[in-house]
Design an enzyme around this catalytic site. Structure first.
Site, PDB file in Angstrom:
ATOM      1  N   ARG A 297       0.898  -1.022  -0.140  1.00 20.82           N
ATOM      2  CA  ARG A 297      -0.144  -0.043   0.040  1.00 20.82           C
ATOM      3  C   ARG A 297       0.967   1.181   0.102  1.00 20.82           C
ATOM      4  O   ARG A 297       0.860   2.204   0.949  1.00 20.82           O
ATOM      5  CB  ARG A 297      -0.920   0.135   1.163  1.00 20.82           C
ATOM      6  CG  ARG A 297      -2.371   0.609   0.912  1.00 20.82           C
ATOM      7  CD  ARG A 297      -3.378   0.394   1.769  1.00 20.82           C
ATOM      8  NE  ARG A 297      -4.496   0.973   1.547  1.00 20.82           N
ATOM      9  CZ  ARG A 297      -5.744   0.717   1.957  1.00 20.82           C
ATOM     10  NH1 ARG A 297      -5.906   0.012   2.904  1.00 20.82           N
ATOM     11  NH2 ARG A 297      -6.892   1.295   1.595  1.00 20.82           N
TER      12      ARG A 297
ATOM     13  N   GLU B 226      -3.913   4.319  -1.650  1.00 16.78           N
ATOM     14  CA  GLU B 226      -2.840   4.052  -0.878  1.00 16.78           C
ATOM     15  C   GLU B 226      -2.403   5.267  -0.142  1.00 16.78           C
ATOM     16  O   GLU B 226      -1.717   5.296   1.038  1.00 16.78           O
ATOM     17  CB  GLU B 226      -1.494   3.847  -1.852  1.00 16.78           C
ATOM     18  CG  GLU B 226      -1.702   2.539  -2.262  1.00 16.78           C
ATOM     19  CD  GLU B 226      -0.568   2.363  -3.397  1.00 16.78           C
ATOM     20  OE1 GLU B 226       0.203   1.281  -3.379  1.00 16.78           O
ATOM     21  OE2 GLU B 226      -0.731   3.061  -4.378  1.00 16.78           O
TER      22      GLU B 226
HETATM   23  N1  MCN Z   1     -12.461   5.995  -5.682  1.00 12.77           N
HETATM   24  C1  MCN Z   1     -13.385   6.807  -5.779  1.00 12.77           C
HETATM   25  N2  MCN Z   1     -12.986   8.323  -6.111  1.00 12.77           N
HETATM   26  C2  MCN Z   1     -11.753   8.422  -6.565  1.00 12.77           C
HETATM   27  C3  MCN Z   1     -10.771   7.378  -6.387  1.00 12.77           C
HETATM   28  C4  MCN Z   1     -10.982   6.350  -5.893  1.00 12.77           C
HETATM   29  O1  MCN Z   1     -14.295   6.734  -5.665  1.00 12.77           O
HETATM   30  N3  MCN Z   1     -11.452   9.720  -7.039  1.00 12.77           N
HETATM   31  C5  MCN Z   1     -12.317   4.630  -5.449  1.00 12.77           C
HETATM   32  C6  MCN Z   1     -12.301   3.622  -6.605  1.00 12.77           C
HETATM   33  O2  MCN Z   1     -13.097   3.616  -7.554  1.00 12.77           O
HETATM   34  C7  MCN Z   1     -11.882   2.287  -5.953  1.00 12.77           C
HETATM   35  C8  MCN Z   1     -11.265   2.837  -4.646  1.00 12.77           C
HETATM   36  O3  MCN Z   1     -11.836   4.150  -4.541  1.00 12.77           O
HETATM   37  O4  MCN Z   1     -13.189   1.541  -5.611  1.00 12.77           O
HETATM   38  C9  MCN Z   1      -9.802   2.541  -4.862  1.00 12.77           C
HETATM   39  O5  MCN Z   1      -9.481   3.152  -5.878  1.00 12.77           O
HETATM   40  P1  MCN Z   1      -7.935   3.743  -6.586  1.00 12.77           P
HETATM   41  O6  MCN Z   1      -7.359   4.954  -5.565  1.00 12.77           O
HETATM   42  O7  MCN Z   1      -8.017   3.936  -7.924  1.00 12.77           O
HETATM   43  O8  MCN Z   1      -6.961   2.291  -6.029  1.00 12.77           O
HETATM   44  P2  MCN Z   1      -6.917   0.964  -6.722  1.00 12.77           P
HETATM   45  O9  MCN Z   1      -8.483   0.583  -7.008  1.00 12.77           O
HETATM   46  O10 MCN Z   1      -6.191   0.899  -7.787  1.00 12.77           O
HETATM   47  O11 MCN Z   1      -6.641   0.048  -5.606  1.00 12.77           O
HETATM   48  C10 MCN Z   1      -5.214  -0.162  -5.253  1.00 12.77           C
HETATM   49  C11 MCN Z   1      -5.063   0.221  -3.829  1.00 12.77           C
HETATM   50  C12 MCN Z   1      -3.568  -0.280  -3.555  1.00 12.77           C
HETATM   51  S1  MCN Z   1      -2.190  -0.140  -4.426  1.00 12.77           S
HETATM   52  C13 MCN Z   1      -3.285  -0.984  -2.548  1.00 12.77           C
HETATM   53  S2  MCN Z   1      -1.949  -1.665  -1.966  1.00 12.77           S
HETATM   54  C14 MCN Z   1      -4.524  -1.448  -1.658  1.00 12.77           C
HETATM   55  C15 MCN Z   1      -5.563  -0.222  -1.799  1.00 12.77           C
HETATM   56  O12 MCN Z   1      -5.833   0.061  -3.162  1.00 12.77           O
HETATM   57  N4  MCN Z   1      -4.949  -2.615  -1.482  1.00 12.77           N
HETATM   58  C16 MCN Z   1      -6.300  -2.731  -0.944  1.00 12.77           C
HETATM   59  N5  MCN Z   1      -6.791  -0.350  -1.123  1.00 12.77           N
HETATM   60  C17 MCN Z   1      -7.017  -1.598  -0.744  1.00 12.77           C
HETATM   61  N6  MCN Z   1      -8.303  -2.018  -0.228  1.00 12.77           N
HETATM   62  C18 MCN Z   1      -8.729  -3.127   0.113  1.00 12.77           C
HETATM   63  N7  MCN Z   1     -10.148  -3.640   0.858  1.00 12.77           N
HETATM   64  N8  MCN Z   1      -7.742  -4.466  -0.128  1.00 12.77           N
HETATM   65  C19 MCN Z   1      -6.681  -4.268  -0.764  1.00 12.77           C
HETATM   66  O13 MCN Z   1      -5.890  -5.334  -0.720  1.00 12.77           O
HETATM   67 CU1  CUN Z   2       2.526  -0.125  -3.444  1.00 20.91          CU
HETATM   68  S1  CUN Z   2       1.188  -1.686  -2.899  1.00 20.91           S
HETATM   69 MO1  CUN Z   2      -0.207  -1.505  -4.016  1.00 20.91          MO
HETATM   70  O1  CUN Z   2       0.414  -0.744  -5.254  1.00 20.91           O
HETATM   71  O2  CUN Z   2      -0.699  -2.943  -4.678  1.00 20.91           O
END
Ligand code: MCN
Ligand code: CUN
Length: 827
Positions: A390, A764
C-alpha cells in the site's frame, strides 16, 4: 493507443470549499458519480458466498506443501525423498532437479534477476523453498513434507544491509558470475551540484538519520493457487490470488513455454492484496509444474507464517535527510542518502526504472529548487521484496522522509510546523508544477487543505492545551503532528515512470445489451476496493443507465481485455479513465442512433446528463433514453452504423495523478509507561473528483489503520543467524480494532486536469501519508526537551527510552505519596 482525453466534465465540478456541488447529481439518481452507492459485491461477501482460491475444489485435485529451509544461509547437500514417498497418499516429491527437466528451475523476479523456484544449490533466506510434496490431501502433504530429509551445510548469514556491505560479509549471491559483493546498484536522481550550492549558501542546515523498518503486507487471505493442466486441450488454467492476472498470464507463458492463448489465469475473489499479490511466487510455478507432470489439478495455499516469511516484504530503507533553508524557513535544497535492503533476490526494482523511481517524489508538496538523492541497494539473507505494501512503490518512504524533515527544520528554527509548511507549499497557481527531480504534478491546492485541517482540529486550542499541560507538569505530554503529503499514483506513462519503452495502459470493454443493461469488463482487478460498484458508477454516469443495470467483470484473462492490473492506486487513474472513455465511445455511437430514431441530424442531438437521455436541441420534450437507443441499435440501426452498442478502450495516460492530503495527529504520551495514545486522527484527502464517497471513506479508514500499525506496532525482525523472529501473528503485531483509534475523514476536491473524469487515486494515500503525522506528533510531545526523532514502530519501551534520555520520565518515588522505606499498613 490512447483515446482523446476529454476535459473533466463541468458537471463534476464541486463548490468552492470542496463540498459536492449540490446540483451535480440531482435529476436521475441512478448511482452515478459522487453517490454513496452501497457496494454491489458485499451481498455475496456478507452472505458467505464469496469465492476465494481456497474455496475451489476440482475432481481429482491434489495438494501441495512446500518443504522450507530452517536456515537462512546454507548449501543443500542432499535431499532424500524416500520416506516421504512411502507416506500413504503422497503422490510426488519435487526438487530443483525435477523442475530442471522441464526448464522450470528458475523464474524471473520483478526486476532483472532470477530466483530459484526450488533451491538448486544454496539457500539464501530462511524458509526458502527446497522441495515440494504433492498428496491427496493437505494434511498428508504436510506429513510428507516432514519426512523429506534434507542435509544442509550452514553458512554465516547477514540480515542487515549495512553489515552486508562490509568487506568480510558473507556473500549472498555467489551464483551471479564474477560477483564479489552484496552491493546491487547505485542510483542517483536530481542535480547534485545545484544541491551542493544550495547547502553552501544556506543560513541553516539540518540533518537526520531515520530507518523505515521492514514491514509486511498481511492480507487476510494468504497467497495461493489451483493449477489445472487440461491434457486434452493442452491448456493451463490457474486460479490465482492475483492483483494483475494478465501480466501473470504473460509471465506464466514466458516461464513455462506454454503459448499464451493456452494459459488462462482467473483471479476469483481476492481477500486483500495490499501489494503482496503483485509478484509471482515459487508456489505458483511448483503447482503448475506438478499439475502438468501428474495430469491432475494441484492446489497450493500458503500458511500465515509462510506468507510473512517468504512473500514480498516492504520498506527497509535507511535514510539520511539533509535540508538547507533560509533563516525564515524557506527550503533551498534537499539531499538524501538511502541504503535499501532488497533481500536475497533483486525483486525490488532498480529505482532507475519504474516502479522504485517513485522515490523521486521526495520533495513532497514543497517548492524545492534543488534536490539530490543517492541510493545504494544491497543483498541480504532475507526474503526478496521491497516494493509493495500500500505504498505506490517507494513513495511511502519518500513521504516519510520529507514530512519528517520539515518537522526537524521547524524545530531547528523554532517555527510552527504548520506555518513552515505553508511557507514552502507549491502555490496553487504554479500547477502544472515541474519538480526538481522531474515530475510534472498535475494539480493541487495544499494551502486550502491545510487551512481546513487546522480549523477542523482547532489547532490554536490544541497548542494552548499543550502549553497548559506542560506548565502543570502533567503526567501526559500532548503532541500534534502534521503530514501534508503529495502522493503519486496511476502508473503510468513510460517517460514519467522511467521504464524504457514500456507504456502502462489499462482497458475497459462495455457491451450494452438490447434491453438496456450492460456488461463491463475491465483489465484491473479488485482485491476489496469495490470496483464492481465504482466502475459501474462511472458507466452509469456516462450512459445514464441505472447502476443496478450494470455488471462489472474482471479477473478472467479468457474474457477480459488485457490490462496491467491493480497496484500503485492505478485503477481509477488508468482503468477508470479507460472505462469513462469507452463509455463515451458508446455514447458517440448512441447519439447517431438517437438521431436516426428522432429523425433529425446528429448535430441537432444533445446529451442531457441529468435525465440520461438524448434530446433534440431546443425541444427537450423530444428525446430518447439510452435504453431505447440500446434496443434500436440491435433492431433498427441506421445505415451508417454497425448493429450493436459496444466499445473498447485501451487508455494510455498522459501523466500520473498527484492526490494529496492534510493529516493531523494528536497524541498523548504517558511519561510513566511510554505508551502513546492517539487521541485524534484527522485525515483530509483530495483525490480529485470523487466517484463514491463511501468507498473512499472505507479506503481511508483501512489505509489509516495500516499506517497507524506501521507507526506503532509492525516490524519484521531477524536474529543474527537470519531467523525471522516476527514471522507469525504472535510476534508480528497486526492491530485489531482495539488498537485503532477513531478517525475523522474530510476532503477537498481538486480535479486532475488530464483525467477524463477528473479523478485521482486514493487507495494508498492514507497508508503513505499517515506514519509521519504520528511520528511528528510523538516528537512534538517531547520537542520542548530537545527530542528530534524516534524510529518506528513506536513501541512503549522505545518511547520510554527516548523520554528517559530527555529527562521526561516520571520518577515513581515522586508519584506515590509514601517513602521508599514505608510499607502500606496491613489490616
Ligand atoms: N475511488 C473513488 N473516487 C476517486 C478515487 C477512487 O471513488 N477519486 C474509489 C475507486 O473507484 C475504487 C477505490 O476508491 O473503488 C480505490 O481506488 P484507487 O485509488 O484507484 O485504487 P485501486 O483501486 O487501484 O486500488 C489499489 C490500492 C492499492 S495499490 C493497495 S496496495 C490497496 C488499496 O488499493 N490494497 C487494498 N486498497 C485496498 N483495499 C482493500 N480492501 N484491499 C486491498 O488489498
Ligand atoms: Cu505499493 S502496494 Mo499496491 O501498489 O498494490
Amino acid at each position: 493507443m490512447s483515446s482523446e482525453t476529454e476535459k473533466p466534465d463541468a458537471k463534476y465540478r464541486h463548490d468552492e470549499d470542496g463540498g459536492p456541488d449540490p446540483e451535480a447529481h440531482h435529476g436521475h439518481g441512478r448511482g452515478g458519480m459522487g453517490q454513496e452507492v452501497k457496494r454491489k459485491e458485499d451481498r455475496r461477501f456478507i452472505t458467505g458466498r464469496g469465492n476465494y482460491v481456497d474455496d475451489i475444489k476440482k475432481d481429482g485435485m491434489l495438494h501441495c506443501h512446500v518443504v522450507r529451509s530452517p536456515h537462512a544461509h546454507a548449501y543443500v547437500k542432499s535431499i532424500n525423498k524416500e520416506r516421504a514417498l512411502n507416506v500413504d497418499g503422497v503422490v510426488a516429491v519435487l526438487t530443483a532437479e525435477d523442475l530442471a527437466e522441464y526448464d522450470l528451475a528458475t523464474m524471473p523476479t520483478l526486476m532483472d534477476d532470477t530466483q530459484d523456484v526450488l533451491v538448486q544449490d544454496k539457500v539464501k533466506f530462511q524458509s526458502q523453498e527446497v522441495a515440494a510434496v504433492i498428496a491427496t490431501d493437505r494434511y498428508i502433504a504436510k506429513d510428507g513434507a516432514d519426512k523429506v530429509e534434507v542435509k544442509y551445510e550452514t553458512l554465516d548469514a547477514v540480515v542487515d544491509a549495512r553489515k552486508a556491505l562490509e568487506p568480510d560479509a558473507p556473500l549472498v549471491r555467489d551464483d551471479i558470475e564474477d560477483n564479489d559483493s552484496n552491493h546491487i546498484f547505485t542510483w542517483e536522481t536530481g542535480d547534485k551540484e545545484a544541491t551542493e550550492k544550495a547547502f553552501e549558501d544556506a543560513d541553516v542546515t539540518v540533518e537526520q538519520d531515520m530507518y523505515y523498518q521492514r514491514i509486511h503486507p498481511a492480507p487476510i487471505e494468504t497467497c495461493g493457487c489451483v493449477a489445472d493442466w487440461d491434457t486434452a486441450n493442452e491448456k493451463m488454467t490457474v486460479h490465482l490470488t492475483s492483483q494483475a492476472p494478465h501480466a501473470h498470464r504473460t509471465l506464466f507463458s514466458m516461464v513455462s513455454g506454454i503459448p499464451e492463448h493456452k494459459v488462462r489465469i482467473v483471479s476469483p475473489d481476492v481477500g486483500g492484496g495490499f501489494g503482496n499479490k503483485v509478484p509471482i511466487y515459487p508456489g505458483y510455478v511448483i503447482a503448475a509444474a506438478a499439475s502438468y507432470v501428474i495430469g491432475q489439478p494441484v492446489k497450493w495455499v500458503e500458511e500465515r507464517s509462510e506468507n510473512i516469511q517468504t512473500t514480498h516484504f516492504a520498506r527497509d530503507y535507511e535514510m539520511t535527510g539533509r535540508v538547507a533553508a533560509t533563516k525564515d524557513g524557506i527550503i533551498q535544497g534537499i539531499d538524501v542518502d538511502v541504503l535499501a535492503d532488497h533481500g536475497a533476490y533483486n525483486a525490488a526494482a532498480q529505482p532507475s526504472k519504474f516502479p522504485a523511481g517513485f522515490f523521486k517524489i521526495f520533495t513532497g508538496s514543497y517548492d524545492v529548487p534543488a534536490a539530490y538523492c543517492k541510493l545504494d541497494a544491497a543483498y541480504t539473507n532475507t526474503a526478496p521484496g521491497g516494493i509493495a505494501y500500500r505504498c505506490s512503490f517507494r513513495v511511502t518512504e519518500a513521504v516519510y522522509l520529507i514530512e519528517r524533515m520539515v518537522k526537524v527544520l521547524s524545530q531547528e528554527l523554532d517555527m510552527d510546523p504548520a506555518e513552515i509548511r505553508r511557507k514552502n507549499f507549491i502555490p496553487k497557481e504554479a500547477f502544472p508544477y515541474e519538480s526538481a527531480t522531474g515530475w510534472t504534478y498535475d494539480s493541487g491546492d495544499y494551502e486550502r487543505a491545510l487551512d481546513k485541517a487546522l480549523d477542523a482540529v482547532d489547532y490554536d486550542g490544541l497548542r494552548e492545551e499543550q502549553q497548559r499541560r506542560l506548565d502543570a507538569d502533567d503526567d501526559k505530554l500532548l503532541g500534534i503532528g502534521f503530514s501534508t503529503f503529495t502522493e503519486i499514483v496511476g502508473a503510468g506513462p513510460g517517460k514519467q515512470c522511467d521504464i524504457a519503452g514500456v507504456e502502462m495502459f489499462d482497458s475497459a470493454e462495455i457491451r450494452v445489451h438490447p434491453t438496456g443493461n450492460a456488461t463491463v469488463r475491465i483489465g484491473v482487478q479488485t482485491q476489496g476496493q469495490g470496483h464492481e460498484t465504482t466502475f459501474a458508477q462511472i458507466v452509469a454516469e456516462e450512459l445514464g443507465l441505472d447502476v443496478e443495470d450494470i455488471t462489472v467483470e474482471h479477473g478472467d484473462t479468457d474474457t477480459d481485455p488485457y490490462g496491467l492490473g491493480t497496484y500503485a492506486s492505478r485503477s481509477t487513474p488508468v482503468g477508470g479513465a479507460a472505462t469513462a472513455v469507452a463509455a463515451r465511445k458508446v455514447r458517440e455511437k448512441a447519439k447517431s442512433i438517437a438521431a436516426n430514431e428522432l429523425e433529425v441530424a446528429e448535430e441537432d442531438i444533445v446529451w442531457d446528463r441529468s435525465s440520461g437521455a438524448f434530446q433534440v436541441k431546443g425541444a427537450p420534450d423530444r428525446g430518447v433514453t439510452m435504453k431505447e437507443v440500446a434496443f434500436a441499435s440491435y433492431t433498427n440501426s441506421p445505415a451508417n452504423e454497425e448493429p450493436g452498442l459496444e466499445a473498447v478502450d485501451y487508455y494510455d495516460p498522459p501523466n500520473m495523478t498527484f492526490p494529496f492530503g492534510a493529516y493531523v495527529c494528536v497524541v498523548e504520551v504517558d511519561r510513566e509507561t511510554g505508551e502513546v495514545d492517539i487521541r485524534k486522527f484527522y485525515a483530509l484527502d483530495d483525490c480529485g473528483n470523487r466517484i463514491n464517497p463511501m468507498v473512499i471513506e472505507g479506503q481511508v479508514h483501512g489505509g489509516l489503520a495500516q499506517g497507524i500499525a506501521t507507526a506503532m506496532l509492525e516490524e519484521v525482525t531477524f536474529d543474527d543467524n537470519g531467523n525471522v523472529t516476527a514471522g507469525d501473528f504472535m510476534n508480528y503485531l497486526l492491530p485489531t480494532a482495539m488498537e485503532i483509534p477513531h478517525m475523522d475523514t474530510d476532503y477537498t476536491v481538486t480535479p486532475s486536469p488530464h483525467h477524463p473524469i477528473g479523478a485521482k487515486g486514493v487507495g494508498e494515500s492514507p497508508t503513505v501519508g499517515s506514519p509521519p503525522a504520528i511520528v511528528n506528533a510523538v516528537v512534538d510531545a517531547m520537542a520542548h526537551a530537545g527530542v528530534r526523532h524516534i524510529d518506528m514502530p513506536m513501541t512503549p519501551d522505545r518511547v520510554w527510552s527516548v523520554l528517559n534520555e530527555a529527562g521526561l520520565t516520571l520518577d515513581p518515588a515522586e508519584r506515590f505519596e509514601f517513602d521508599a522505606g514505608e510499607t502500606p499498613a496491613d489490616d
